[in-house]
Design a protein around this motif. Structure first.
Motif, PDB file in Angstrom:
ATOM      1  N   MET A   1      61.485  13.211  60.766  1.00 14.65           N
ATOM      2  CA  MET A   1      62.638  13.989  60.361  1.00 14.65           C
ATOM      3  C   MET A   1      62.552  14.302  58.879  1.00 14.65           C
ATOM      4  N   ASP A   2      63.135  15.388  58.518  1.00 12.87           N
ATOM      5  CA  ASP A   2      63.101  15.871  57.144  1.00 12.87           C
ATOM      6  C   ASP A   2      64.327  15.359  56.387  1.00 12.87           C
ATOM      7  N   CYS A   3      64.395  14.043  56.209  1.00 11.09           N
ATOM      8  CA  CYS A   3      65.552  13.424  55.584  1.00 11.09           C
ATOM      9  C   CYS A   3      65.091  12.143  54.898  1.00 11.09           C
ATOM     10  N   LYS A   4      65.642  11.872  53.712  1.00 10.01           N
ATOM     11  CA  LYS A   4      65.266  10.675  52.966  1.00 10.01           C
ATOM     12  C   LYS A   4      66.498   9.825  52.715  1.00 10.01           C
ATOM     13  N   ILE A   5      66.312   8.523  52.764  1.00 12.53           N
ATOM     14  CA  ILE A   5      67.400   7.602  52.440  1.00 12.53           C
ATOM     15  C   ILE A   5      67.406   7.401  50.931  1.00 12.53           C
ATOM     16  N   ILE A   6      68.533   7.711  50.322  1.00 11.51           N
ATOM     17  CA  ILE A   6      68.703   7.533  48.882  1.00 11.51           C
ATOM     18  C   ILE A   6      69.272   6.150  48.581  1.00 11.51           C
ATOM     19  N   TYR A   7      70.212   5.722  49.425  1.00 14.80           N
ATOM     20  CA  TYR A   7      70.864   4.434  49.234  1.00 14.80           C
ATOM     21  C   TYR A   7      71.337   3.933  50.586  1.00 14.80           C
ATOM     22  N   GLY A   8      71.254   2.644  50.797  1.00 16.09           N
ATOM     23  CA  GLY A   8      71.744   2.065  52.029  1.00 16.09           C
ATOM     24  C   GLY A   8      72.337   0.689  51.815  1.00 16.09           C
ATOM     25  N   SER A   9      73.462   0.435  52.457  1.00 15.46           N
ATOM     26  CA  SER A   9      74.091  -0.884  52.470  1.00 15.46           C
ATOM     27  C   SER A   9      74.751  -1.045  53.834  1.00 15.46           C
ATOM     28  N   PHE A  10      75.451  -2.138  54.048  1.00 17.64           N
ATOM     29  CA  PHE A  10      76.120  -2.335  55.334  1.00 17.64           C
ATOM     30  C   PHE A  10      77.251  -1.343  55.554  1.00 17.64           C
ATOM     31  N   GLY A  11      77.799  -0.805  54.491  1.00 17.03           N
ATOM     32  CA  GLY A  11      78.943   0.090  54.631  1.00 17.03           C
ATOM     33  C   GLY A  11      78.680   1.547  54.297  1.00 17.03           C
ATOM     34  N   LYS A  12      77.514   1.840  53.737  1.00 16.98           N
ATOM     35  CA  LYS A  12      77.266   3.204  53.279  1.00 16.98           C
ATOM     36  C   LYS A  12      75.792   3.540  53.358  1.00 16.98           C
ATOM     37  N   LEU A  13      75.540   4.791  53.716  1.00 15.63           N
ATOM     38  CA  LEU A  13      74.177   5.305  53.752  1.00 15.63           C
ATOM     39  C   LEU A  13      74.210   6.690  53.116  1.00 15.63           C
ATOM     40  N   ILE A  14      73.412   6.897  52.089  1.00 11.78           N
ATOM     41  CA  ILE A  14      73.334   8.207  51.438  1.00 11.78           C
ATOM     42  C   ILE A  14      71.984   8.809  51.796  1.00 11.78           C
ATOM     43  N   LEU A  15      72.037   9.992  52.425  1.00  8.06           N
ATOM     44  CA  LEU A  15      70.837  10.682  52.871  1.00  8.06           C
ATOM     45  C   LEU A  15      70.653  11.965  52.088  1.00  8.06           C
ATOM     46  N   SER A  16      69.396  12.344  51.917  1.00  8.20           N
ATOM     47  CA  SER A  16      69.066  13.606  51.264  1.00  8.20           C
ATOM     48  C   SER A  16      68.265  14.453  52.239  1.00  8.20           C
ATOM     49  N   THR A  17      68.699  15.685  52.410  1.00  6.43           N
ATOM     50  CA  THR A  17      67.932  16.620  53.230  1.00  6.43           C
ATOM     51  C   THR A  17      67.287  17.630  52.289  1.00  6.43           C
ATOM     52  N   SER A  18      66.313  18.337  52.779  1.00  4.22           N
ATOM     53  CA  SER A  18      65.685  19.378  51.965  1.00  4.22           C
ATOM     54  C   SER A  18      66.364  20.724  52.188  1.00  4.22           C
ATOM     55  N   LYS A  19      67.472  20.712  52.898  1.00  2.00           N
ATOM     56  CA  LYS A  19      68.173  21.952  53.223  1.00  2.00           C
ATOM     57  C   LYS A  19      68.916  22.474  52.005  1.00  2.00           C
ATOM     58  N   ARG A  20      68.815  23.766  51.758  1.00  3.12           N
ATOM     59  CA  ARG A  20      69.511  24.380  50.626  1.00  3.12           C
ATOM     60  C   ARG A  20      70.867  24.926  51.042  1.00  3.12           C
ATOM     61  N   ASP A  21      71.019  25.210  52.310  1.00  2.84           N
ATOM     62  CA  ASP A  21      72.267  25.770  52.826  1.00  2.84           C
ATOM     63  C   ASP A  21      73.129  24.639  53.391  1.00  2.84           C
ATOM     64  N   GLU A  23      75.485  24.594  55.727  1.00  2.00           N
ATOM     65  CA  GLU A  23      75.580  24.558  57.193  1.00  2.00           C
ATOM     66  C   GLU A  23      74.313  23.974  57.811  1.00  2.00           C
ATOM     67  N   GLU A  24      73.172  24.313  57.262  1.00  2.16           N
ATOM     68  CA  GLU A  24      71.912  23.738  57.760  1.00  2.16           C
ATOM     69  C   GLU A  24      71.878  22.231  57.518  1.00  2.16           C
ATOM     70  N   ALA A  25      72.318  21.816  56.354  1.00  3.79           N
ATOM     71  CA  ALA A  25      72.330  20.388  56.027  1.00  3.79           C
ATOM     72  C   ALA A  25      73.289  19.639  56.951  1.00  3.79           C
ATOM     73  N   ARG A  26      74.453  20.199  57.172  1.00  2.71           N
ATOM     74  CA  ARG A  26      75.424  19.543  58.048  1.00  2.71           C
ATOM     75  C   ARG A  26      74.893  19.457  59.478  1.00  2.71           C
ATOM     76  N   SER A  27      74.299  20.527  59.963  1.00  3.02           N
ATOM     77  CA  SER A  27      73.718  20.514  61.302  1.00  3.02           C
ATOM     78  C   SER A  27      72.602  19.477  61.414  1.00  3.02           C
ATOM     79  N   HIS A  28      71.801  19.373  60.374  1.00  8.22           N
ATOM     80  CA  HIS A  28      70.700  18.414  60.353  1.00  8.22           C
ATOM     81  C   HIS A  28      71.234  16.982  60.407  1.00  8.22           C
ATOM     82  N   ILE A  29      72.241  16.687  59.603  1.00 12.44           N
ATOM     83  CA  ILE A  29      72.839  15.348  59.595  1.00 12.44           C
ATOM     84  C   ILE A  29      73.493  15.055  60.944  1.00 12.44           C
ATOM     85  N   ASP A  30      74.189  16.028  61.524  1.00  8.82           N
ATOM     86  CA  ASP A  30      74.793  15.844  62.853  1.00  8.82           C
ATOM     87  C   ASP A  30      73.728  15.536  63.900  1.00  8.82           C
TER      88      ASP A  30
END
Length: 112
Positions: A1-21, A23-30
């Motif tokens: 998948m085209d997604c990187k984990i920036i930060y992770g803990s038991f309560g939070k996960l921050i992901l980075s996509t390469s999507k510039r748009d 709607e594309e980023a939201r669809s990818h995360i979904d």
């Protein structure tokens, strides 16, 4: 998948996509969340999306700055590191971080 984990803990996960748009980023995360929920090991996890960032400069959970998708006219900054800098350069440091975020966002928008 085209997604990187920036930060992770038991309560939070921050992901980075390469999507510039957005709607594309939201669809990818979904899509990623749907795939994770299909796995039997993760089916009881309550996964919810939080904030989407147009630009995020992230060092750790105490030091980050960026512009959110929900409020693109406001720069949000949590910079605990400023407390450890000499008083004389605190304002300049904050200004430089804010300028970096806004210029990067403007550059990214030109690329779209």
């Amino acid at each position: 998948m085209d997604c990187k984990i920036i930060y992770g803990s038991f309560g939070k996960l921050i992901l980075s996509t390469s999507k510039r748009d957005f709607e594309e980023a939201r669809s990818h995360i979904d899509f990623i969340l749907a795939k994770v929920r299909q796995e039997p090991m993760f089916k009881y996890l309550d996964l919810q999306t939080g904030e989407y960032w147009q630009i995020l400069l992230f060092k750790d959970i105490y030091n980050y700055a960026g512009i959110t998708e929900s409020n693109p006219d406001r720069l949000y900054a949590e910079l605990n590191i400023v407390k450890h800098l000499p008083e004389a350069i605190r304002h300049k440091f904050k200004f430089t971080i804010m300028e970096l975020c806004t210029k990067t966002l403007k550059h990214n928008r030109k690329l779209q």
